[in-house]
Scaffold this active site. Structure first.
Site, PDB file in Angstrom:
ATOM      1  N   GLU C  60       0.899  -1.380  -0.080  1.00  9.60           N
ATOM      2  CA  GLU C  60      -0.088  -0.105  -0.023  1.00  9.60           C
ATOM      3  C   GLU C  60       0.839   1.322  -0.091  1.00  9.60           C
ATOM      4  O   GLU C  60       0.288   2.192  -0.840  1.00  9.60           O
ATOM      5  CB  GLU C  60      -0.831  -0.313   1.221  1.00  9.60           C
ATOM      6  CG  GLU C  60      -2.183  -1.074   1.137  1.00  9.60           C
ATOM      7  CD  GLU C  60      -1.461  -2.268   1.460  1.00  9.60           C
ATOM      8  OE1 GLU C  60      -0.568  -2.750   1.796  1.00  9.60           O
ATOM      9  OE2 GLU C  60      -2.291  -3.429   0.972  1.00  9.60           O
ATOM     10  N   HIS C 129     -11.298  -5.686   8.564  1.00 11.49           N
ATOM     11  CA  HIS C 129     -12.162  -5.544   7.343  1.00 11.49           C
ATOM     12  C   HIS C 129     -13.342  -4.488   7.663  1.00 11.49           C
ATOM     13  O   HIS C 129     -13.942  -4.512   6.577  1.00 11.49           O
ATOM     14  CB  HIS C 129     -12.555  -6.813   7.079  1.00 11.49           C
ATOM     15  CG  HIS C 129     -11.213  -7.561   5.986  1.00 11.49           C
ATOM     16  ND1 HIS C 129     -10.282  -8.140   6.931  1.00 11.49           N
ATOM     17  CD2 HIS C 129     -11.083  -7.851   5.086  1.00 11.49           C
ATOM     18  CE1 HIS C 129      -9.666  -8.925   6.021  1.00 11.49           C
ATOM     19  NE2 HIS C 129      -9.903  -8.763   4.721  1.00 11.49           N
TER      20      HIS C 129
HETATM   21  C1  TPP Z   1      -2.056  -4.858   4.265  1.00 12.11           C
HETATM   22  C2  TPP Z   1      -3.158  -5.799   3.375  1.00 12.11           C
HETATM   23  N1  TPP Z   1      -3.273  -5.378   2.270  1.00 12.11           N
HETATM   24  C3  TPP Z   1      -4.420  -5.956   1.514  1.00 12.11           C
HETATM   25  C4  TPP Z   1      -5.015  -7.010   2.180  1.00 12.11           C
HETATM   26  C5  TPP Z   1      -6.119  -7.987   1.500  1.00 12.11           C
HETATM   27  N2  TPP Z   1      -5.566  -9.224   1.117  1.00 12.11           N
HETATM   28  C6  TPP Z   1      -5.999 -10.155   2.041  1.00 12.11           C
HETATM   29  S1  TPP Z   1      -5.063 -11.569   1.575  1.00 12.11           S
HETATM   30  C7  TPP Z   1      -4.439 -10.773  -0.054  1.00 12.11           C
HETATM   31  C8  TPP Z   1      -3.523 -11.539  -0.688  1.00 12.11           C
HETATM   32  C9  TPP Z   1      -2.384 -12.140   0.113  1.00 12.11           C
HETATM   33  O1  TPP Z   1      -1.691 -12.838  -0.638  1.00 12.11           O
HETATM   34  P1  TPP Z   1      -0.299 -13.867  -0.652  1.00 12.11           P
HETATM   35  O2  TPP Z   1       0.444 -12.941   0.545  1.00 12.11           O
HETATM   36  O3  TPP Z   1       0.370 -14.325  -1.576  1.00 12.11           O
HETATM   37  O4  TPP Z   1      -0.980 -15.020   0.492  1.00 12.11           O
HETATM   38  P2  TPP Z   1      -2.117 -16.262   0.083  1.00 12.11           P
HETATM   39  O5  TPP Z   1      -3.263 -15.613   0.137  1.00 12.11           O
HETATM   40  O6  TPP Z   1      -1.715 -16.604  -1.469  1.00 12.11           O
HETATM   41  O7  TPP Z   1      -1.907 -17.290   1.198  1.00 12.11           O
HETATM   42  C10 TPP Z   1      -4.634  -9.416   0.095  1.00 12.11           C
HETATM   43  C11 TPP Z   1      -4.405  -8.421  -1.060  1.00 12.11           C
HETATM   44  C12 TPP Z   1      -4.714  -7.358   3.450  1.00 12.11           C
HETATM   45  N3  TPP Z   1      -5.151  -8.471   3.888  1.00 12.11           N
HETATM   46  N4  TPP Z   1      -3.640  -6.966   4.101  1.00 12.11           N
END
Ligand code: TPP
Ligand code: TPP
Ligand code: MG
Ligand code: MG
Lengths: 325, 342, 325, 342
Positions: C60, C129
């Site tokens: 972000e 959230h």
């Molecule tokens: C700081 C933040 N930004 C955005 C989100 C929304 N979000 C939740 S999971 C996710 C993707 C995460 O991807 P990854 O790190 O590859 O983990 P995975 O879900 O694939 O296990 C996002 C963008 C969040 N939870 N926290």
């Protein structure tokens, strides 16, 4: 009882905590070898070693985030952030984690850490070295915000913050670091987080301030005393939790209030103070609560800072106008 | 899979995609193999149940872990009792393996305030919701353990997306500078929600980031639970020996959607998903155990029934929990109204 | 005029902006291929291409920081942050740079960017959230904060935000994304940033709300109408700049005010609204301005969220009590 | 100095510490050499003057750049007119080389609201005060230029300490993923205020971080202005050719204190400082120019006088500026009270 400057009292408080409690770790940028850019930690690394007074990498989110892990594991980290503007990269760690760790685990994990940070203006500093961002942290349940205005309170509140089981943002009015002196007990003592202090009693108007605005308020009070106005000056000392009872008590006696802060007006903590006073003492209020604050603009280059930060004359003018309302 | 850099000797790989022992690989300890399998199976069964509970409206949004049990269980079961786990939202399998009660996890996704809390003695940090933000916590905890002269290590789980966050960088850097006994395990499942790995970084592998922190980085097959277990065990030993942190990239795939609100068909092809299913970690171990004569079909069915009973009991307990207490909203904001405890 | 949901109106507004102005770039996590986790950007990448509707890495501060560079160079980035809690890692970029770039360069460089973010609770979401963090951004001169409560305002305010030469935080009440519908002009139009809207006229008490609290306030107003209390409901639409004139005008007529928000009480924007009303209409006020807010605690797990977020009944109770004061 | 990774061929080094052309090095273009020297000299003279102005109380805290002119001028003068410079507080030498008026810089450190602002056509971003936070701006600007099909590149200057910030990581990652034509130049002067490089990272070199972003990283002698110029020119050409960003680590030393409020004797030894003075970049070029017959002692004295006159004029102008206008405090918070301009 030795006489101390405000920064001396902070240094002394840190030394007391390091000596008394092996869990205490002082950390931050430049706090070790040189003892901090303001020398608040001078001599501590020599005395307590480089594992307890730690120079960290230049990364505020990393400082706050590792401090959370350290605190959860049982240490008592006291982190310095060099200027309040530089706490901003750590905001997510403070809001999303430090403030919520106890609540989301019902106390199974906690984050008893202190973030010390110099704040405020009028020291001819470069950009972003004069911020007063308390309002951000006062809108944050789970975190306490303390802000001393005297050497004695600085030491006592700092020791209370370090002993506190929850995270505390400890704002240090850098303008007062070396400009005020008083006798401060050499031994460890605490000034409890919460209660405000009547810095000057008065019957006509309540002036509420914290940190570097307390001397400004006192000067204004002395000034208006010449007009026969007796202003009561309340030094909040702790912004959250806010000592609403003392505020209400004072305003019920005086019927008028002025709140003073260095932060910008809109959404500043003065709005909360004004709202609480109105809620708690509406029928006693003979004038709207006046706010003396910085204008809604970024902190200006320092040639203009005198026109930005509230001055005693601004406070005096506000006192006169609420009394005349 | 390529080992990018590691000083604990070449790391072994164990199973091919069909669950056959790779040529030259030493057979894993049978007891360990069975324990890993059981824990993976339990995680998978609980995961399926949670997806169903969500479909029935009994719990809220849920992020399935199916397909990632190889990494999570391999890593968690390499940990010692005193070690701390720092999981993300998807890491319930690892949390359970470290002793987080299953019903507490179900309660967490039910939105119950008593959910998700590790009992005393279980060193599992609460799931990190903001992606990557728990990485500095792991660094700090491990650093604290080193300062106190205690043997505890940190193990931190996160995804490929998390490596783009500043906190990944700051956390790894602190850990390396402080020589903290932390192991950072990236579950590279190829996606951050819909965003493919290739848009997350221009580096070929996450493990390539380790060198920038002066720590070893390696890439392992995350669907080979024995390989993950061995890699994490070696990294933990390295940490305990005072040599500092390690970054492990475990290549894996989430078989299901990002969460129950997600529709992966919008960004993945059926072919890709089918390929991933063929490489998934649980079936592999089952095949291995069967071939090795350690767990036949009947015993496996029996074990599945056992595990299902455990899941049933946990779900029943979670659903039967007393209603959430509104007093909990403010009760834990600060300690005892802020009284100092020191 | 097609009927639209609130999220449909936002999507439509983005499409209008992308079509009309080649400088507009939509960016963020998952905004491209899948069209956003709430589908606010659905179909836009197909239509405008992957260089104008961009899936970014998960970072972000990087999103806000690159958007500042893009905006300074002449683009008009519209960045989505997935939930308001996840704007926090970008706070330093927003406060230290976006908000100050114009002021510190006297307009030589500016940051005309929009940060769109769903906010608010009651959608049974996981931790973090459901945050309502407007107070942080309302204490930030140089940044505007908008928050629509209707589809029409959503489109018009969004287009005004994109056209605005300064950074705008655009808060989208996700609870209303699909629960409200109205006719919205298909063409491009703006609802200016600044003026509040009287959502329901009334003479007895002014109820001030924004975003998802507006329908709650309207329901409360309908409820108290049964007791013969005519509540005026003001939808702020833009929090900063705040339409103080409309507030003052309303309260001068009604003599009473209730301000409602989802954010926690202490330091919430309700304090500012209450303080401004007291400053502007003190002599008209027949009761203290009441604040109906979340309590001072972290947003709870969702089984308790009904007890945390203000409900119409809470607003109605506050209305009755200020009227009875 | 070691080139860690670069695809533009081996990068040349030019001068040894005494200013002698290194064996095998091609002599730099005489005209360029003279221009680089003049700009370095101007920066040095202005820097000395600013320190004095601070001592006299006529300007506020000032962060001296002396010793870092090799990097700053080498980098800035490799840029094209359309390129944008993203400097930190210490990068006034580079800003001046890109056309920032000297009096505007003096006014900036005087705390004058009209200070530090680049005139139209001078693409110099304001000095970044929060360490590292301007790195994403450079990535974004370069990305925007690529999106618009324009040829402009970003050049971003920062210190070794800045590489620990999350924004360094996020900025470089974005630039690499977006293939933005940005050049990131780290002035590794060995310290972040008092904190030595060894406590900033456990990696041997900052350039080692580049691989983690899938971009080339290289380490050059930052006190060899010709080497910096060549490296930055190559990296900019690479960016303009659509090949994406580059990280350049330029090894240097700040000869003075961190700022006029700092006392470096608390954390550096006299020996270390003396060694650094012997390697400083300005004297090297002077020696080279003299040996090459391009600038003798008399001509150098003449040039110094010329440059000093420029500095004098700028200081006079800054000190004679009209008093700061209090109206400026709020006048520029938003445009015209927030009226839209589109
Ligand atoms: C700081 C933040 N930004 C955005 C989100 C929304 N979000 C939740 S999971 C996710 C993707 C995460 O991807 P990854 O790190 O590859 O983990 P995975 O879900 O694939 O296990 C996002 C963008 C969040 N939870 N926290
Ligand atoms: C975010 C932030 N944190 C802290 C500071 C205080 N500070 C100013 S300069 C500096 C050290 C910077 O070191 P480096 O990046 O190596 O640059 P150098 O000063 O050596 O040129 C620090 C800690 C700051 N300006 N910004
Ligand atoms: Mg992933
Ligand atoms: Mg440095």
């Amino acid at each position: 009882m030795p006489e101390q400057t405000l920064i001396g009292a902070i240094r002394d408080g840190l030394a007391c905590a390091l000596a008394a409690d092996p869990r205490v770790v002082v950390m931050g940028e430049d706090v070790g070898r040189v003892g901090g850019v303001f020398r608040a930690t001078e001599g501590l690394q020599e005395r307590f070693g480089a594992e307890r007074v730690v120079d960290t990498p230049l990364a505020e989110s990393g400082i706050a985030g590792t401090a959370i892990g350290m605190a959860a594991y049982g240490l008592r980290p006291v982190a310095e952030m060099q200027f309040m503007g530089f706490v901003l990269p750590a905001v997510d760690q403070i809001v999303s984690h430090a403030a919520r760790l106890r609540a989301r685990t019902h106390g199974r994990f906690t984050a008893p850490l202190v973030i010390r940070t110099p704040y405020g203006g009028l020291i001819r500093a470069p950009e972003l070295h004069s911020e007063s961002l308390e309002a951000f942290f006062c809108h944050l349940p789970g975190v306490k915000v303390a802000c001393p205005s005297t050497p004695r309170d600085a030491k006592g509140l700092l020791l209370a913050a370090i002993a506190d089981p929850d995270p505390v943002i400890f704002m240090e009015p850098m303008r007062l670091y070396r400009s005020v002196r008083e006798d401060v007990p050499a031994e460890s003592f605490t000034v409890p987080l919460g209660p405000a202090r009547i810095a000057r009693p008065g019957r006509d108007v309540s002036v509420i301030a914290w940190g570097a605005m307390v001397p400004a308020a006192l000067r204004a009070a002395a000034d208006v005393a010449g007009d026969g106005i007796e202003a009561e000056v309340i030094d909040l000392r702790t912004l959250t939790p806010l000592d609403e009872a003392s505020l209400a008590d004072s305003v019920r006696r005086t019927g008028r209030a002025v709140v003073v802060h260095e932060g910008v007006r809109t959404g500043g903590f003065g709005a909360e103070v004004a709202a609480r006073i109105a809620e708690a003492a509406f029928l006693y209020l003979q004038a709207p609560v006046a706010r003396v604050t910085a204008p809604d603009a970024p902190y200006p280059p320092f040639l203009l800072e005198d026109r930005f930060v509230p001055q005693p004359a601004d406070v005096a003018a506000a006192i006169r106008s609420v009394v005349a309302f | 899979m390529r080992v990018v850099a590691f000083d604990a000797g070449e790391l072994p790989a164990y199973l091919d995609e069909g669950g056959h022992l790779l040529p030259g690989a030493q057979a894993p300890d049978p007891d360990l193999a069975l324990r890993l399998y059981r824990q993976m199976l339990l995680a998978r069964r609980l995961d399926i149940r949670c997806v169903n509970l969500q479909r029935q409206g009994r719990i809220g949004t849920y992020p399935p872990a199916a397909g990632q049990e190889g990494v999570q269980i391999g890593a968690a079961m390499a940990m010692a009792q005193a070690d701390w786990l720092f999981p993300s939202y998807r890491d319930g399998a690892a949390a359970a393996a470290r002793g987080m009660p299953l019903d507490a996890m179900v309660a967490y996704w039910m939105g119950h305030p008593r959910g998700g809390i590790a009992p005393a003695g279980v060193n599992v940090f609460p799931f990190s919701i903001p992606v990557g933000s728990h990485i500095p916590h792991a660094a700090g905890m491990a650093w604290a353990a080193r300062l106190r002269g205690e043997d505890a290590c940190a193990l931190c789980l996160f995804g490929d997306g998390a490596t783009s966050e500043g906190d990944f960088h700051e956390g790894l850097n602190f850990a390396a500078v402080m020589r903290a006994p932390a192991v950072f395990v990236c579950q590279n499942n190829g996606y951050a929600i819909s965003v493919p790995f290739r848009r997350q970084t221009a580096a070929e592998h996450i493990a390539a980031k380790a060198a920038g922190y002066g720590m070893p980085g390696l890439t392992v097959d995350g669907n080979d639970v024995f390989a993950v277990h061995a890699a994490v065990a070696a990294a933990l030993a390295r940490g305990r020996a005072g040599k500092g942190p390690t970054l492990i990239e475990a290549m894996t795939y989430r078989l299901g959607p990002h969460t129950t609100s997600d529709d992966p068909s919008r960004y993945r092809t059926p072919e890709e998903e089918a390929g991933a299913r063929a490489r998934e970690p649980l079936g592999r171990v089952a095949a291995y155990l069967e071939a090795a004569g350690l767990l036949g079909a009947a015993a496996r069915a029996q074990l599945t029934a056992e595990v299902d009973a455990e899941v049933d009991a946990a779900v029943t307990e979670a659903l039967a929990a007393p209603p959430a207490d509104p007093g909990d909203i403010t009760a834990f904001t600060v300690a005892d109204g802020g009284r100092a405890d020191a």
